[in-house]
Design a protein around this motif. Structure first.
Motif, PDB file in Angstrom:
ATOM      1  N   PRO A  80       0.826  -1.214   0.000  1.00  0.00           N
ATOM      2  CA  PRO A  80       0.000   0.000   0.000  1.00  0.00           C
ATOM      3  C   PRO A  80       0.856   1.258   0.000  1.00  0.00           C
ATOM      4  O   PRO A  80       2.034   1.232   0.359  1.00  0.00           O
ATOM      5  CB  PRO A  80      -0.804  -0.118   1.294  1.00  0.00           C
ATOM      6  CG  PRO A  80       0.026  -0.983   2.179  1.00  0.00           C
ATOM      7  CD  PRO A  80       0.741  -1.939   1.277  1.00  0.00           C
ATOM      8  N   SER A  81       0.245   2.357  -0.406  1.00  0.00           N
ATOM      9  CA  SER A  81       0.866   3.677  -0.329  1.00  0.00           C
ATOM     10  C   SER A  81      -0.168   4.640   0.226  1.00  0.00           C
ATOM     11  O   SER A  81      -1.337   4.283   0.388  1.00  0.00           O
ATOM     12  CB  SER A  81       1.354   4.141  -1.709  1.00  0.00           C
ATOM     13  OG  SER A  81       0.280   4.180  -2.630  1.00  0.00           O
ATOM     14  N   PHE A  82       0.268   5.866   0.511  1.00  0.00           N
ATOM     15  CA  PHE A  82      -0.643   6.838   1.118  1.00  0.00           C
ATOM     16  C   PHE A  82      -0.666   8.107   0.295  1.00  0.00           C
ATOM     17  O   PHE A  82       0.386   8.675  -0.031  1.00  0.00           O
ATOM     18  CB  PHE A  82      -0.209   7.142   2.553  1.00  0.00           C
ATOM     19  CG  PHE A  82      -1.127   8.111   3.264  1.00  0.00           C
ATOM     20  CD1 PHE A  82      -2.423   7.757   3.588  1.00  0.00           C
ATOM     21  CD2 PHE A  82      -0.682   9.383   3.610  1.00  0.00           C
ATOM     22  CE1 PHE A  82      -3.266   8.642   4.230  1.00  0.00           C
ATOM     23  CE2 PHE A  82      -1.522  10.272   4.262  1.00  0.00           C
ATOM     24  CZ  PHE A  82      -2.820   9.895   4.572  1.00  0.00           C
ATOM     25  N   ILE A  83      -1.864   8.550  -0.051  1.00  0.00           N
ATOM     26  CA  ILE A  83      -2.071   9.807  -0.767  1.00  0.00           C
ATOM     27  C   ILE A  83      -2.523  10.843   0.250  1.00  0.00           C
ATOM     28  O   ILE A  83      -3.638  10.763   0.778  1.00  0.00           O
ATOM     29  CB  ILE A  83      -3.117   9.659  -1.881  1.00  0.00           C
ATOM     30  CG1 ILE A  83      -2.680   8.607  -2.895  1.00  0.00           C
ATOM     31  CG2 ILE A  83      -3.356  10.994  -2.568  1.00  0.00           C
ATOM     32  CD1 ILE A  83      -3.733   8.303  -3.943  1.00  0.00           C
ATOM     33  N   SER A  84      -1.679  11.802   0.543  1.00  0.00           N
ATOM     34  CA  SER A  84      -1.995  12.828   1.532  1.00  0.00           C
ATOM     35  C   SER A  84      -2.738  13.988   0.883  1.00  0.00           C
ATOM     36  O   SER A  84      -2.369  14.431  -0.211  1.00  0.00           O
ATOM     37  CB  SER A  84      -0.717  13.335   2.198  1.00  0.00           C
ATOM     38  OG  SER A  84      -1.003  14.393   3.099  1.00  0.00           O
TER      39      SER A  84
ATOM     40  N   VAL B   7     -11.672  22.274  -9.558  1.00  0.00           N
ATOM     41  CA  VAL B   7     -11.056  20.962  -9.430  1.00  0.00           C
ATOM     42  C   VAL B   7      -9.563  21.125  -9.177  1.00  0.00           C
ATOM     43  O   VAL B   7      -8.911  21.961  -9.805  1.00  0.00           O
ATOM     44  CB  VAL B   7     -11.284  20.125 -10.704  1.00  0.00           C
ATOM     45  CG1 VAL B   7     -10.575  18.782 -10.601  1.00  0.00           C
ATOM     46  CG2 VAL B   7     -12.773  19.911 -10.939  1.00  0.00           C
ATOM     47  N   GLU B   8      -9.028  20.338  -8.234  1.00  0.00           N
ATOM     48  CA  GLU B   8      -7.592  20.344  -7.963  1.00  0.00           C
ATOM     49  C   GLU B   8      -7.060  18.920  -8.015  1.00  0.00           C
ATOM     50  O   GLU B   8      -7.681  17.992  -7.502  1.00  0.00           O
ATOM     51  CB  GLU B   8      -7.291  20.956  -6.582  1.00  0.00           C
ATOM     52  CG  GLU B   8      -7.493  22.453  -6.503  1.00  0.00           C
ATOM     53  CD  GLU B   8      -7.051  23.023  -5.167  1.00  0.00           C
ATOM     54  OE1 GLU B   8      -6.600  22.226  -4.312  1.00  0.00           O
ATOM     55  OE2 GLU B   8      -7.160  24.250  -4.978  1.00  0.00           O
ATOM     56  N   LEU B   9      -5.910  18.753  -8.648  1.00  0.00           N
ATOM     57  CA  LEU B   9      -5.261  17.445  -8.725  1.00  0.00           C
ATOM     58  C   LEU B   9      -4.584  17.132  -7.390  1.00  0.00           C
ATOM     59  O   LEU B   9      -3.820  17.938  -6.865  1.00  0.00           O
ATOM     60  CB  LEU B   9      -4.230  17.431  -9.849  1.00  0.00           C
ATOM     61  CG  LEU B   9      -3.410  16.150 -10.000  1.00  0.00           C
ATOM     62  CD1 LEU B   9      -4.299  14.987 -10.419  1.00  0.00           C
ATOM     63  CD2 LEU B   9      -2.278  16.354 -10.998  1.00  0.00           C
ATOM     64  N   ILE B  10      -4.887  15.956  -6.837  1.00  0.00           N
ATOM     65  CA  ILE B  10      -4.257  15.522  -5.593  1.00  0.00           C
ATOM     66  C   ILE B  10      -3.087  14.597  -5.866  1.00  0.00           C
ATOM     67  O   ILE B  10      -2.005  14.748  -5.302  1.00  0.00           O
ATOM     68  CB  ILE B  10      -5.287  14.810  -4.684  1.00  0.00           C
ATOM     69  CG1 ILE B  10      -6.405  15.769  -4.280  1.00  0.00           C
ATOM     70  CG2 ILE B  10      -4.604  14.242  -3.443  1.00  0.00           C
ATOM     71  CD1 ILE B  10      -7.493  15.115  -3.454  1.00  0.00           C
TER      72      ILE B  10
END
Length: 409
Positions: A123-127, A373-376
């Motif tokens: 897994p990874s984490f998208i903050s 809209v903003e890219l995360i």
């Protein structure tokens, strides 16, 4: 700022309680009853002796450091607090206190990011904010085996071993984890399991429950098996659902206010109450798109269902709510999301007004009021990627005063 003030108001309200007559023991001065409780217009008659004593009370004003400690620090996410530990030795002691960690877990409940996992990869984490939200080991490599992230609730995360389907509960910030015993029923690798964890200020034992809707091939029946951290054991509920073809239950689920919800391919949402252990059904809005692109979420404290729809390569988001899951609002994305990014998936709401969407290989946030809209994040995996919302809290699996022999740190 409004959220900050609202949380402070809740903190102040929790410090007061109303005493009943039965709570008073011994002889009570009759003048006590002259105090008009909760009456803003009347004036309380203060005893003369107490009035004189006020002259000798130390009226030293609280410093800025004390105000921050008592009214602000517990409202911040874990990554920010770890940086603040370097301010001074006193701040390090405050933030490292188990009682402070419990308080922060109780008050900080903002969704901070998404655990992201493709198939059996790590897994990874998208903050949602790299400066504020994070953890020391986003791949969760501290487990004794590779794991899949299955569910998360208020800072705790449920994982399942890839090798033998063992369940683990962990706190990613502290890297504490606990291996759960084998359940009584066979769950499998795609069990419909949901973690339920509600921290309370006066409950220092961070108790949680893991709920699994267990299904069997070729049998239209659903059993509910529950693990409780209080008993450290599994038990099968006496409640059995016969009305639903269990083969179509979504392998994920959603927990909110004491109730667990599962989306099904049978056109309904299965709801199971943890207090009375009774089940019921909510209608699932009709979806012409691929099953699983919608999501259950909380919007302004109420359960809702986010449903993406395509028409002429334009993505429209329908928000359904109430007990009948009627259409409450429609959001039209301000650009050609379909032809640009591909499949649209609903991932949830943040703070009631920020919609999180998966558009192909991108995760974006859509600000409903501002209509922007903003890219995360952008990564590989696309529709095969599993996303689990996570709250960046200091929750600890250990009791502040009792050592748990089954806990690994």
């Amino acid at each position: 700022m409004a959220d900050f003030e609202g949380n402070n108001r809740e903190t102040l309200e929790d410090d007061f309680c109303l005493l009943e007559d039965s709570d008073l023991e011994g002889d009570v001065d009759e003048r006590f009853y002259e105090l008009p409780i909760l009456s803003p217009k009347a004036k309380a008659k203060i005893p003369v002796d107490y009035n004189k004593a006020l002259k000798y009370v130390d009226r030293k004003e609280a410093g800025l450091e004390d105000v921050l400690r008592d009214h602000a620090l517990h409202l911040l996410p874990a990554k920010t607090l770890f940086r603040f530990k370097t301010v001074s030795r006193r701040w390090d002691q405050w933030i490292s206190s188990p009682l402070f960690a419990h308080r922060q877990t109780t008050y900080f409940k903002n969704v901070s990011g998404l655990f992201c996992q493709v198939a059996d990869h790590s897994p990874s984490f998208i903050s949602f904010n790299q400066d504020a939200y994070g953890m020391p080991d986003p791949s969760l490599s501290f487990f004794p085996e590779p794991v899949k992230v299955r569910s998360s609730c208020n800072g705790l995360v449920c994982c399942q071993g890839i090798e033998d389907d063992t369940y683990y509960i962990c706190s990613p910030v502290t890297k504490e984890w606990k291996k759960l015993p084998r359940p009584n029923l066979y769950h499998g690798a795609k069990a419909a399991v949901v973690l339920a964890f509600e921290p309370y200020l006066l409950n220092f034992n961070e108790s949680y429950e893991l709920v699994c809707a267990v299904t069997f091939p070729d049998y239209p029946v659903v059993y509910f098996e529950i693990y409780s951290s209080r008993s450290s054991s599994w038990r099968v509920s006496d409640t059995i659902c016969y009305e639903l073809d269990g083969s179509g239950l979504h392998d994920g689920g959603y927990y909110m206010k004491g109730v667990v919800y599962w989306e099904s391919s049978s056109g309904v949402i299965l709801a199971f109450g943890l207090r009375d252990e009774q089940y019921g059904f909510l209608p699932l809005p009709a979806n012409d798109e691929e099953y699983g692109n919608g999501a259950l979420a909380m919007k302004h404290g109420e359960l809702c269902y986010i449903q993406p729809r395509y028409q002429d390569n334009v993505c429209t988001i329908n928000i359904h709510g109430n007990m009948d899951m009627s259409l409450k609002s429609v959001i039209n994305l301000p650009y050609d999301a379909g032809s640009t990014f591909g499949v649209c998936r609903a991932l949830g709401f943040i703070n009631g007004d920020i919609l999180i969407l998966g558009l192909g290989t991108r995760v974006v946030s859509y600000y409903v009021k501002e209509q922007k809209v903003e890219l995360i994040s952008q990564h590989e995996g696309g529709a095969c990627t599993r996303y689990i919302p996570y709250v960046n809290s200091l929750v600890s699996l250990r009791h502040p005063l009792i050592r748990d022999k089954g806990l690994i740190v």
